[in-house]
Design a protein around this motif. Structure first.
Motif, mmCIF file in Angstrom:
data_model
loop_
_atom_site.group_PDB
_atom_site.id
_atom_site.type_symbol
_atom_site.label_atom_id
_atom_site.label_comp_id
_atom_site.label_asym_id
_atom_site.label_seq_id
_atom_site.Cartn_x
_atom_site.Cartn_y
_atom_site.Cartn_z
ATOM 1 N N LEU A 16 41.865 30.864 37.756
ATOM 2 C CA LEU A 16 42.337 29.860 36.803
ATOM 3 C C LEU A 16 42.331 30.427 35.387
ATOM 4 C CD1 LEU A 16 43.280 27.025 36.087
ATOM 5 C CD2 LEU A 16 40.888 26.275 36.104
ATOM 6 N N ALA A 17 41.302 31.197 35.057
ATOM 7 C CA ALA A 17 41.236 31.827 33.737
ATOM 8 C C ALA A 17 42.427 32.755 33.519
ATOM 9 C CB ALA A 17 39.925 32.599 33.590
ATOM 10 N N LEU A 18 42.765 33.542 34.545
ATOM 11 C CA LEU A 18 43.918 34.436 34.442
ATOM 12 C C LEU A 18 45.217 33.642 34.284
ATOM 13 C CD1 LEU A 18 42.988 37.062 37.199
ATOM 14 C CD2 LEU A 18 42.973 37.416 34.723
ATOM 15 N N ALA A 19 45.333 32.538 35.036
ATOM 16 C CA ALA A 19 46.548 31.716 34.957
ATOM 17 C C ALA A 19 46.732 31.139 33.553
ATOM 18 C CB ALA A 19 46.484 30.593 35.991
ATOM 19 N N LEU A 20 45.643 30.675 32.944
ATOM 20 C CA LEU A 20 45.736 30.113 31.596
ATOM 21 C C LEU A 20 46.017 31.208 30.571
ATOM 22 C CD1 LEU A 20 42.864 27.458 31.579
ATOM 23 C CD2 LEU A 20 45.311 27.108 31.952
ATOM 24 N N HIS A 21 45.443 32.373 30.784
ATOM 25 C CA HIS A 21 45.728 33.515 29.906
ATOM 26 C C HIS A 21 47.214 33.857 29.943
ATOM 27 C CE1 HIS A 21 45.237 37.397 27.941
ATOM 28 N NE2 HIS A 21 45.844 37.978 28.964
ATOM 29 N N HIS A 22 47.791 33.886 31.148
ATOM 30 C CA HIS A 22 49.222 34.171 31.289
ATOM 31 C C HIS A 22 50.073 33.067 30.656
ATOM 32 C CE1 HIS A 22 48.170 37.566 33.613
ATOM 33 N NE2 HIS A 22 47.978 36.973 34.767
ATOM 34 N N LYS A 23 49.520 31.868 30.592
ATOM 35 C CA LYS A 23 50.254 30.739 30.019
ATOM 36 C C LYS A 23 50.180 30.740 28.494
ATOM 37 C CE LYS A 23 50.825 25.747 30.858
ATOM 38 N NZ LYS A 23 50.252 24.535 31.493
ATOM 39 N N GLY A 24 49.343 31.618 27.944
ATOM 40 C CA GLY A 24 49.245 31.717 26.492
ATOM 41 C C GLY A 24 48.020 31.058 25.889
ATOM 42 N N TYR A 25 47.092 30.600 26.721
ATOM 43 C CA TYR A 25 45.875 29.975 26.205
ATOM 44 C C TYR A 25 44.916 31.045 25.676
ATOM 45 C CZ TYR A 25 46.893 25.341 28.202
ATOM 46 O OH TYR A 25 47.437 24.119 28.488
ATOM 47 N N HIS A 26 44.048 30.620 24.746
ATOM 48 C CA HIS A 26 42.959 31.486 24.283
ATOM 49 C C HIS A 26 41.766 31.225 25.204
ATOM 50 C CE1 HIS A 26 40.451 33.771 21.499
ATOM 51 N NE2 HIS A 26 39.541 32.827 21.631
ATOM 52 N N VAL A 27 41.417 32.225 26.021
ATOM 53 C CA VAL A 27 40.419 32.040 27.082
ATOM 54 C C VAL A 27 39.177 32.876 26.799
ATOM 55 C CG1 VAL A 27 39.933 32.337 29.542
ATOM 56 C CG2 VAL A 27 42.188 31.544 28.810
ATOM 57 N N THR A 28 38.008 32.227 26.875
ATOM 58 C CA THR A 28 36.720 32.939 26.851
ATOM 59 C C THR A 28 35.898 32.453 28.040
ATOM 60 O OG1 THR A 28 35.730 31.258 25.418
ATOM 61 C CG2 THR A 28 36.720 33.197 24.340
ATOM 62 N N GLY A 29 34.808 33.171 28.315
ATOM 63 C CA GLY A 29 33.988 32.758 29.445
ATOM 64 C C GLY A 29 32.660 33.469 29.486
ATOM 65 N N SER A 30 31.755 32.901 30.278
ATOM 66 C CA SER A 30 30.424 33.473 30.455
ATOM 67 C C SER A 30 30.027 33.393 31.915
ATOM 68 C CB SER A 30 29.380 32.714 29.614
ATOM 69 O OG SER A 30 29.695 32.750 28.252
ATOM 70 N N ASP A 31 29.073 34.246 32.306
ATOM 71 C CA ASP A 31 28.503 34.194 33.648
ATOM 72 C C ASP A 31 27.240 35.049 33.648
ATOM 73 O OD1 ASP A 31 28.217 33.665 36.413
ATOM 74 O OD2 ASP A 31 30.397 33.683 36.665
ATOM 75 N N ASP A 32 26.361 34.794 34.622
ATOM 76 C CA ASP A 32 25.149 35.609 34.707
ATOM 77 C C ASP A 32 25.311 36.796 35.649
ATOM 78 O OD1 ASP A 32 25.217 34.145 37.020
ATOM 79 O OD2 ASP A 32 23.199 33.305 36.828
ATOM 80 N N ALA A 33 26.399 36.802 36.429
ATOM 81 C CA ALA A 33 26.710 37.935 37.310
ATOM 82 C C ALA A 33 28.174 37.823 37.736
ATOM 83 C CB ALA A 33 25.799 37.950 38.527
ATOM 84 N N ILE A 34 28.911 38.927 37.676
ATOM 85 C CA ILE A 34 30.310 38.933 38.101
ATOM 86 C C ILE A 34 30.531 40.144 38.998
ATOM 87 C CG2 ILE A 34 32.722 39.049 37.359
ATOM 88 C CD1 ILE A 34 31.941 37.751 34.740
ATOM 89 N N PHE A 35 31.087 39.898 40.170
ATOM 90 C CA PHE A 35 31.288 40.957 41.155
ATOM 91 C C PHE A 35 32.780 41.227 41.344
ATOM 92 C CE2 PHE A 35 27.376 38.621 42.147
ATOM 93 C CZ PHE A 35 26.447 39.651 42.066
ATOM 94 N N GLU A 36 33.072 42.297 42.078
ATOM 95 C CA GLU A 36 34.457 42.626 42.398
ATOM 96 C C GLU A 36 35.026 41.661 43.436
ATOM 97 O OE1 GLU A 36 36.111 44.510 40.656
ATOM 98 O OE2 GLU A 36 34.748 45.945 39.762
ATOM 99 N N PRO A 37 36.327 41.359 43.396
ATOM 100 C CA PRO A 37 37.328 41.926 42.487
ATOM 101 C C PRO A 37 37.445 41.177 41.158
ATOM 102 C CG PRO A 37 38.421 40.535 44.084
ATOM 103 C CD PRO A 37 36.958 40.516 44.447
ATOM 104 N N SER A 38 36.662 40.097 41.001
ATOM 105 C CA SER A 38 36.764 39.309 39.762
ATOM 106 C C SER A 38 36.534 40.177 38.529
ATOM 107 C CB SER A 38 35.735 38.170 39.779
ATOM 108 O OG SER A 38 35.870 37.353 40.913
ATOM 109 N N LYS A 39 35.545 41.066 38.608
ATOM 110 C CA LYS A 39 35.163 41.871 37.445
ATOM 111 C C LYS A 39 36.332 42.711 36.938
ATOM 112 C CE LYS A 39 31.509 45.022 35.935
ATOM 113 N NZ LYS A 39 30.279 45.749 36.360
#
Length: 450
Positions: A16-39
């Motif tokens: 969803l973050a990628l979709a909004l980024h492609h739509k032109g939104y300003h996207v930020t985010g946080s997480d305590d752990a991110i694994f592949e392929p998301s990373k």
């Protein structure tokens, strides 16, 4: 629009973050752990957080929408800060609805088959160059992301999960979409940790039907008695279209679907997948694709990732992996492999990995689920049971639940791998069913067995 994702690394959330980024939104985010392929995917588009953790100081009044993932807790410091500032906080499905309020919403629901049916629909649309918005629970061939959102597309196709929306929103996700066109593929008790009784689980589908917009359409699987009962009992002003498993034959390992133009070879197999295909056909027809065009496109559909996905093949032997974990899906998938390769030995391996499957009260639902296998194997990790804070389960409970005297049961990943890599696979069809990885199995290693 400035949006911030709390727990951006999840499979659905990062898409969803990628979709909004492609739509032109300003996207930020946080997480305590991110694994592949998301990373890697977030990093490629400059969306990977600089450091892991939660940073409430980054939550400011300039943020217009906070999207809360299921991985976050209710006391998440960023969430608490957003609440203190009075920011608009959305669950994942709630935000998808906001993005699609002015579109025709097509929602695919059911205890099983959701991802496959959604994937079939998107494959047909992609084949015929019909651009639609979507959200699907698997990575599809020919699609960059699992979520697409645009300003202009008329339709959005949504996989309608019945699990909870967020840590602070206990409604099932598919209750929030308010479909114009809906499908229910099957009802088989799942998510026992959220829906403690069968009746409570079925009720969620009754609510889902009630939320179809007036004048909308419900496509439903009449081969499933519970779906048929719930659909026919609904009294809201909607049009109902039943579907059932179409006629087909299997010849020399190829499934031939009966069509008005004669038998047509298709890539997918198994009665459950043919049933899914029938539902997808009705949805596509209601989206403007005629029957002949549907058949032309679906012939090349190879399946969704991890849904009866062929991972290796050699002379006289083949291996598949599947996401199957619910009793009904395990039974259907095992039967499909047996039917597709009737002259081969079917070796079916199931990992009990989900909360429901590791619950002693739910285990009895697996009776007969592996009956179509010549060799039936169950793997589960006692550590997973402890992590989920469930009561211990024993060999005896597993054996009694499946009602199969020759059932092989492994609780140690090395023992399971030893069985697998020393098994006689000549003239066999190997089926690996799990939403996990059998305690660390590298599926690429299975290719060496073929």
């Amino acid at each position: 629009m400035r949006t911030h994702f709390i727990a951006i690394g999840g499979s659905a959330m990062h898409n969803l973050a990628l979709a909004l980024h492609h739509k032109g939104y300003h996207v930020t985010g946080s997480d305590d752990a991110i694994f592949e392929p998301s990373k890697s995917r977030l990093s490629k588009h400059g969306l990977l957080p600089e450091e892991m953790g939660w940073f409430p100081e980054k939550i400011t009044s300039e943020i217009e929408a906070v999207i809360l993932g299921m991985h976050a807790r209710e006391d998440n410091p960023e969430l608490v800060r957003a609440q203190d500032l009075g920011l608009k906080i959305y669950s994942y499905p709630e935000f998808l609805y906001e993005q699609s309020k002015d579109k025709t919403r097509v929602v695919i629901g059911g205890s099983h088959g959701k991802t496959t049916i959604t994937s079939m629909i998107l494959h047909v649309m992609h084949y015929h160059n019909i651009d639609v918005d979507y959200m699907v629970g698997a990575q599809l061939e020919g699609f960059d992301t699992m979520v697409r959102l645009t300003q202009d597309n008329d339709f959005i196709v949504l996989e309608g999960d019945e699990y909870l929306s967020s840590p602070t929103d206990r409604r099932p996700k598919f209750h929030l979409y308010q479909p114009n066109i809906a499908l229910i593929s099957g009802i088989a008790w799942d998510h026992i940790n959220v829906f403690p009784t069968y009746e409570n689980y079925v009720e969620q589908f009754e609510i889902f039907i009630a939320k179809i917009t007036n004048g909308g359409i419900l496509v439903y699987n009449e081969n499933d008695p519970e779906v048929k009962r719930v659909a026919e009992a609904a009294t809201n002003p909607i049009r109902k279209i039943p579907y059932s498993t179409p006629s087909y034959t299997v010849s020399d390992g190829v499934t031939l679907l009966d069509t008005p133009e004669g038998p047509m070879p298709i890539e997918v197999f198994g009665a459950h997948n043919l049933n899914n295909l029938a539902g997808a056909k009705w949805i596509c027809q209601n989206m403007g694709v005629d029957e002949a065009d549907f058949y032309e496109a679906i012939a090349s559909f190879k399946g969704a990732s991890k849904r009866l996905e062929k991972i290796a093949e050699g002379k006289g032997k083949v291996a598949y992996k599947d996401f199957a974990h619910s009793p009904s899906k395990v039974a259907a998938t095992t039967k499909a492999v047996r039917e597709q390769y009737p002259d081969r030995k079917t070796i079916a391996c199931l990992e009990l990995h989900t909360y429901s499957s590791l619950n002693p009260k739910f285990l009895k639902e697996y009776e007969g689920a592996l009956d179509h296998a010549d060799v039936a194997v169950v793997f589960y990790s006692p550590d997973a049971v402890r992590i989920k804070k469930l009561d211990d389960i024993s060999y005896e409970q597993i054996a009694e639940s499946f009602k199969r005297d020759d059932l092989l049961i492994y609780t140690n990943s090395d023992d399971f791998k030893n069985f697998l890599f020393n098994a006689d696979l000549d003239n066999s069809a190997l089926l690996l069913m799990s939403s996990g990885n059998y305690g660390g199995l590298d599926f690429d290693e299975v290719k060496n067995l073929m």
